[in-house]
Design an enzyme around this catalytic site. Structure first.
Site, PDB file in Angstrom:
ATOM      1  N   GLU A   1      18.027  33.244  56.949  1.00  0.00           N
ATOM      2  CA  GLU A   1      18.579  32.059  57.630  1.00  0.00           C
ATOM      3  C   GLU A   1      17.409  31.283  58.246  1.00  0.00           C
ATOM      4  O   GLU A   1      16.451  31.901  58.715  1.00  0.00           O
ATOM      5  CB  GLU A   1      19.521  32.532  58.739  1.00  0.00           C
ATOM      6  CG  GLU A   1      20.067  31.452  59.644  1.00  0.00           C
ATOM      7  CD  GLU A   1      20.755  32.013  60.908  1.00  0.00           C
ATOM      8  OE1 GLU A   1      20.191  32.933  61.550  1.00  0.00           O
ATOM      9  OE2 GLU A   1      21.850  31.531  61.231  1.00  0.00           O
TER      10      GLU A   1
ATOM     11  N   LYS B   1      27.008  26.714  58.035  1.00  0.00           N
ATOM     12  CA  LYS B   1      27.455  27.853  58.866  1.00  0.00           C
ATOM     13  C   LYS B   1      28.667  27.505  59.713  1.00  0.00           C
ATOM     14  O   LYS B   1      28.688  26.486  60.409  1.00  0.00           O
ATOM     15  CB  LYS B   1      26.291  28.309  59.746  1.00  0.00           C
ATOM     16  CG  LYS B   1      26.555  29.568  60.569  1.00  0.00           C
ATOM     17  CD  LYS B   1      25.252  30.004  61.219  1.00  0.00           C
ATOM     18  CE  LYS B   1      25.391  31.236  62.078  1.00  0.00           C
ATOM     19  NZ  LYS B   1      24.078  31.629  62.661  1.00  0.00           N
TER      20      LYS B   1
ATOM     21  N   CYS C   1      24.227  34.733  58.846  1.00  0.00           N
ATOM     22  CA  CYS C   1      24.029  35.519  60.066  1.00  0.00           C
ATOM     23  C   CYS C   1      25.307  35.931  60.774  1.00  0.00           C
ATOM     24  O   CYS C   1      26.006  36.830  60.335  1.00  0.00           O
ATOM     25  CB  CYS C   1      23.091  34.781  61.010  1.00  0.00           C
ATOM     26  SG  CYS C   1      22.426  35.900  62.252  1.00  0.00           S
TER      27      CYS C   1
ATOM     28  N   ASN D   1      23.448  24.197  60.163  1.00  0.00           N
ATOM     29  CA  ASN D   1      22.692  25.396  59.794  1.00  0.00           C
ATOM     30  C   ASN D   1      23.166  25.747  58.378  1.00  0.00           C
ATOM     31  O   ASN D   1      24.308  26.172  58.194  1.00  0.00           O
ATOM     32  CB  ASN D   1      23.002  26.515  60.799  1.00  0.00           C
ATOM     33  CG  ASN D   1      22.147  27.746  60.566  1.00  0.00           C
ATOM     34  OD1 ASN D   1      21.528  27.903  59.520  1.00  0.00           O
ATOM     35  ND2 ASN D   1      22.129  28.631  61.552  1.00  0.00           N
TER      36      ASN D   1
ATOM     37  N   GLU E   1      22.638  27.593  69.171  1.00  0.00           N
ATOM     38  CA  GLU E   1      23.209  27.108  67.894  1.00  0.00           C
ATOM     39  C   GLU E   1      24.390  26.180  68.132  1.00  0.00           C
ATOM     40  O   GLU E   1      24.601  25.222  67.401  1.00  0.00           O
ATOM     41  CB  GLU E   1      23.613  28.286  67.007  1.00  0.00           C
ATOM     42  CG  GLU E   1      22.422  29.001  66.428  1.00  0.00           C
ATOM     43  CD  GLU E   1      22.808  29.917  65.288  1.00  0.00           C
ATOM     44  OE1 GLU E   1      23.394  29.455  64.311  1.00  0.00           O
ATOM     45  OE2 GLU E   1      22.513  31.119  65.412  1.00  0.00           O
TER      46      GLU E   1
ATOM     47  N   ASN F   1      18.981  35.902  61.577  1.00  0.00           N
ATOM     48  CA  ASN F   1      17.968  36.022  62.635  1.00  0.00           C
ATOM     49  C   ASN F   1      18.701  36.674  63.801  1.00  0.00           C
ATOM     50  O   ASN F   1      19.480  35.998  64.493  1.00  0.00           O
ATOM     51  CB  ASN F   1      17.483  34.649  63.123  1.00  0.00           C
ATOM     52  CG  ASN F   1      16.557  33.942  62.148  1.00  0.00           C
ATOM     53  OD1 ASN F   1      15.346  34.011  62.240  1.00  0.00           O
ATOM     54  ND2 ASN F   1      17.157  33.225  61.214  1.00  0.00           N
TER      55      ASN F   1
END
Ligand code: CDV
Length: 311
Positions: free
Chosen positions: A50, A127, A172, A110, A146, A197
């Site tokens: 990612e 994401k 993730c 993302n 995020e 991550n």
């Protein structure tokens, strides 16, 4: 009876740290080296992490939009990433790559892409399960922003037809949610690929450190088994400017067994010749969805977000 095998060479290209000072060019050089190693070990597809191209910047509180935008790609491929696409086309190998996407309309996601052996982008995922917070946690040793820096993905969970199979993507935190794998397995995915991550410490409460690796593998293994599919997960790990993230990049079979796992917290390629037919018995028996699923009893799953009163 044993099914005939349908083999694919799956490589996971784990990455060691990317520091704030590291350039895109230096990162892409590392990616190209791992792509070559994967090809030399008979891989058909390489999974990168990612946000592969930069440090994990959501750990930093960034107020200046110009500074934030430096972490984002406004086109894909672009002049920095082109060498990776060129090498993939030359070698005839596909890849999955996570990166921060800034669209022409000014939207931030993302994102991950799936690229085929001719270097054409055949799938894009944005994401959906964004973790973290939007406010500045001034007392925390790092942030997880995020929810501030990205919009929730707007394209749902989709599978791509590639390498004679259906491949699903996620990123993730998505791997911790059973809905992710089920959405993809209901579209006949035989393989789910993802990058991650994952910080080793928890900013919310004092969670025992060993739980990080345990919950990571538990999520991959249960997702694989309960949906009778392969999972390939590539981490970015080690200490990025003093912020440590777990390794444990892995390939998990539809049996739920880990068939390959990284042993370092550095750039490391792991490869497995996976049999896409391995999940077939599970799909035809224990997890024969058409025969055993009872969606009329699952309504709360789409009607409710948070837990509420008993029915
Ligand atoms: N990048 C991530 O999505 N990280 C989350 C952390 C915040 C828990 C993860 O699920 O690993």
């Amino acid at each position: 009876m044993t099914d005939s095998a349908r083999k694919m060479g799956l490589a996971i290209a784990q990455m060691g740290p990317i520091h704030l000072a590291d350039s895109r060019a230096a990162v892409v050089k590392r990616l190209v080296e791992m792509l070559r190693e994967a090809k030399s070990r008979q891989a058909d597809l390489v999974v990168f992490p990612e946000l592969t191209l930069t440090t994990f910047f959501p750990r930093y509180w960034i107020e200046d939009t110009a500074v934030l935008n430096e972490y984002f790609e406004t086109s894909m491929p672009n002049m920095y990433i082109q060498p990776l696409f060129d090498e993939a086309r030359k070698l005839g190998i596909g890849f999955y790559l996570g990166y921060a996407e800034l669209t022409p309309e000014g939207r931030y996601f993302n994102t991950s892409i799936l690229v085929d052996k001719s270097a054409a982008i055949v799938g894009k995922y944005r994401k959906i399960h964004l973790p973290g917070h939007t406010e500045h946690k001034v007392d925390a040793t790092f942030q997880h922003l995020e929810k501030k820096y990205f919009e929730v993905g707007d394209q749902g969970f989709r599978v791509s037809s590639m390498l004679d199979t259906f491949i699903g993507m996620c990123l993730c935190n998505d791997r911790r949610w059973p809905e992710t794998y089920r959405m993809l397995s209901l579209q006949s995915a035989e393989l789910v690929v993802l990058g991650y991550n994952t910080p080793s410490s928890n900013i919310y409460w004092n969670e025992p450190v060993q739980n990080g690796m345990f919950h990571h593998l538990l999520s991959l293994q249960s997702g694989a088994y309960q949906n009778a599919l392969w999972v390939g997960a590539a981490g970015k790990c080690g200490s990025e400017d003093g912020h440590h993230m777990i390794g444990g990049s892995a390939i998990v079979a539809p049996t739920g067994e880990v068939v390959a796992q990284s042993t370092s917290e550095e750039d490391e390629v792991i490869v497995s010749k996976i049999d896409l037919n391995l999940g077939r018995n599970y799909r035809e028996h224990w997890f024969n969805f058409a025969k055993h699923r009872r969606p009329e009893h699952y309504k709360l799953i789409v009607e409710r977000i948070g837990a509420g009163a008993p029915l």
